[in-house]
Design a protein around this motif. Structure first.
Motif, PDB file in Angstrom:
ATOM      1  N   THR A 194       7.841   1.541  -5.540  1.00 56.25           N
ATOM      2  CA  THR A 194       6.049   0.720  -5.971  1.00 56.25           C
ATOM      3  C   THR A 194       6.338  -0.285  -5.396  1.00 56.25           C
ATOM      4  O   THR A 194       5.136  -0.728  -4.785  1.00 56.25           O
ATOM      5  N   ASP A 240      11.372  -9.582 -11.953  1.00 58.43           N
ATOM      6  CA  ASP A 240      10.640  -8.581 -11.994  1.00 58.43           C
ATOM      7  C   ASP A 240       9.650  -8.555 -10.550  1.00 58.43           C
ATOM      8  O   ASP A 240       8.746  -6.797 -10.456  1.00 58.43           O
ATOM      9  N   ASN A 241       8.792  -9.285 -10.219  1.00 59.06           N
ATOM     10  CA  ASN A 241       8.390  -9.174  -8.650  1.00 59.06           C
ATOM     11  C   ASN A 241       9.052  -8.726  -7.560  1.00 59.06           C
ATOM     12  O   ASN A 241       8.396  -7.522  -6.867  1.00 59.06           O
ATOM     13  N   LEU A 260       9.368  -4.788  -9.185  1.00 57.24           N
ATOM     14  CA  LEU A 260       7.910  -4.398  -8.401  1.00 57.24           C
ATOM     15  C   LEU A 260       7.939  -3.605  -6.684  1.00 57.24           C
ATOM     16  O   LEU A 260       7.207  -2.437  -6.552  1.00 57.24           O
ATOM     17  N   ASN A 261       8.635  -4.723  -6.473  1.00 59.41           N
ATOM     18  CA  ASN A 261       8.434  -4.970  -4.666  1.00 59.41           C
ATOM     19  C   ASN A 261       9.355  -3.651  -3.709  1.00 59.41           C
ATOM     20  O   ASN A 261       9.531  -3.372  -2.915  1.00 59.41           O
TER      21      ASN A 261
END
Length: 428
Positions: free
Chosen positions: A328, A390-391, A394-395
């Motif tokens: 993602t 979380d970031n 996500l990355n």
């Protein structure tokens, strides 16, 4: 680590002291990798297979190819007429008598992968029914040994599309076989009329020979209709050339070839379990078929950690298999690192609790790390560094995030490849 005689595992310290939990993790990894080396498995297997009386050509391909070839030479020596090793860059341990050693691209095939496949094809030309091709196959062969039926840029585009779709290894191989002149049993046909004997280290769940390295010498049970359906489900915008190749049938019977799986993740897990027990952990084996998204596996293991916080004795849980990463973002990482990072939030502030996950080949995704380690202190380190889990997930940037909190596991190439192991440790 380019030969397998002395496996040394170093954990990325970043200047911080190594906790007892990390020392325990290091001991587990060392024991598991030591026992998973192919030498003994090759020796046992060669005592139980029939090699024909003519010429003996040996082709080793995959991340463990050099170690497997070295073990075969130790057993067969001058009986080997000619040999070829095809492995990942940095995974060869030097020259071997009677073998040509080639390195190529992984996880994406490159021009050297094609040159290696051409060399293998040349090695099996002109053989007779009295001759034998001994194939030593380990994971990674899908990329390292390739003669694509499409241009390499299209092969790369297709592979990237499959990765981003979250395709598992079986689905990937269904499609890659039909894009190749040497996969899905097609290489065995190129060896005919010589007999082909395959000794396989399995890095796939269920140990299906047709899936390991995309099955170059194994009949392919998947029909053309099933292959096309898989392609369209995972890559709806696939160009017409790919659809056409899916419709070409692969070999369903290979009378000149036989395969034997000689090692798998269960060996790795058994060794890890024995090491944990030797350190005083009551150990539970959860599964040898872990098959889900990496971050979900990490969250599941951390949930188990919460359940068992009131234990009064040390306890460990072991899971083996191969998770997947759904891409993602544009960061750097691998499935074992992502599993560990996803587990970190629930471990925050717990008592002496750690989760680590590592790949037996020593490389996790397109990184130089074997996996990741997190414990009850990891989140505090990340907060101090201004990093958000979380970031990072996500990355898909588990590598840099774990590096910032001393969480990378570094082994270098290990000489074997029998999938991944994840461990939860609660020390009391």
């Amino acid at each position: 680590m380019q030969n397998n005689r002395n496996i040394i595992v170093s954990l990325y310290k970043g200047g911080s002291p190594v906790s007892t939990l990390r020392e325990d993790a290091q001991s587990v990894i060392e024991a598991a990798l030591r026992d998973a080396q192919p030498k003994n498995a090759i020796r046992r297997a060669l005592g139980n297979v029939r090699l024909y009386g003519g010429k003996l050509r040996v082709i080793a391909l995959g991340k463990a190819a050099w170690s497997m070839a070295a073990a075969a030479y130790d057993e067969l020596g001058e009986h080997i007429d000619m040999g070829l090793v095809i492995t990942k860059y940095g995974h060869a341990g030097g020259s071997l008598p009677r073998f040509t050693v080639m390195e190529a691209g992984h996880p994406m095939p490159d021009e050297n992968s094609v040159r290696a496949a051409d060399a293998a094809i040349a090695l099996v030309q002109g053989l007779t029914v009295e001759d034998t091709v001994l194939m030593l196959i380990s994971g990674g062969g899908s990329a390292l040994f390739e003669k694509p039926l499409v241009p390499l840029p299209l092969f790369e585009t297709t592979t990237n599309a499959l990765w981003r779709s979250g395709a598992n290894i079986t689905e990937m191989n269904v499609i890659r076989k039909r894009l190749s002149a040497v996969k899905g049993g097609r290489f065995a046909k190129l060896c005919a009329p010589a007999g082909v004997v395959g000794l396989l280290l399995s890095d796939v769940m269920g140990d299906a020979p047709e899936t390991i390295a995309s099955g170059p010498i194994s009949p392919d049970p998947v029909t053309a209709a099933e292959a096309e359906s898989t392609l369209l489900r995972l890559f709806p915008d696939a160009p017409e050339l790919l659809k056409m190749l899916m419709r070409r049938e692969t070999p369903k019977i290979l009378p000149n070839a036989e395969t034997h799986v000689i090692g798998n993740v269960r060996l790795l897990m058994r060794s890890a379990t024995h090491a944990l027990q030797g350190m005083g952990y009551d150990t539970c084996v959860l599964t040898d078929r872990l098959d889900c998204e990496a971050r979900e596996a990490g969250r599941f293991l951390s949930a188990i950690a919460l359940t068992h916080q009131r234990e009064t004795h040390s306890i460990a849980f072991v899971a083996g298999g191969e998770t997947i990463v759904r891409l993602t973002g544009t960061g750097l990482g691998g499935r074992n690192q992502e599993l560990a990072l996803a587990a970190a939030p629930r471990l925050d502030g717990l008592r002496d609790t750690a989760i680590f996950s590592f790949g037996s080949d020593g490389t996790d995704g397109p990184t130089d790390a074997a996996g990741g380690f997190v414990d009850h202190r990891t989140m505090g380190k990340l907060r101090a560094a201004g990093l958000d889990v979380d970031n990072a997930l996500l990355n898909n940037d588990s590598y840099h995030t774990l590096k910032a909190c001393d969480g990378l596991l570094m082994t270098g190439p290990t000489g074997t490849n029998v999938n991944d192991v994840a461990v939860l440790m609660i020390r009391r």
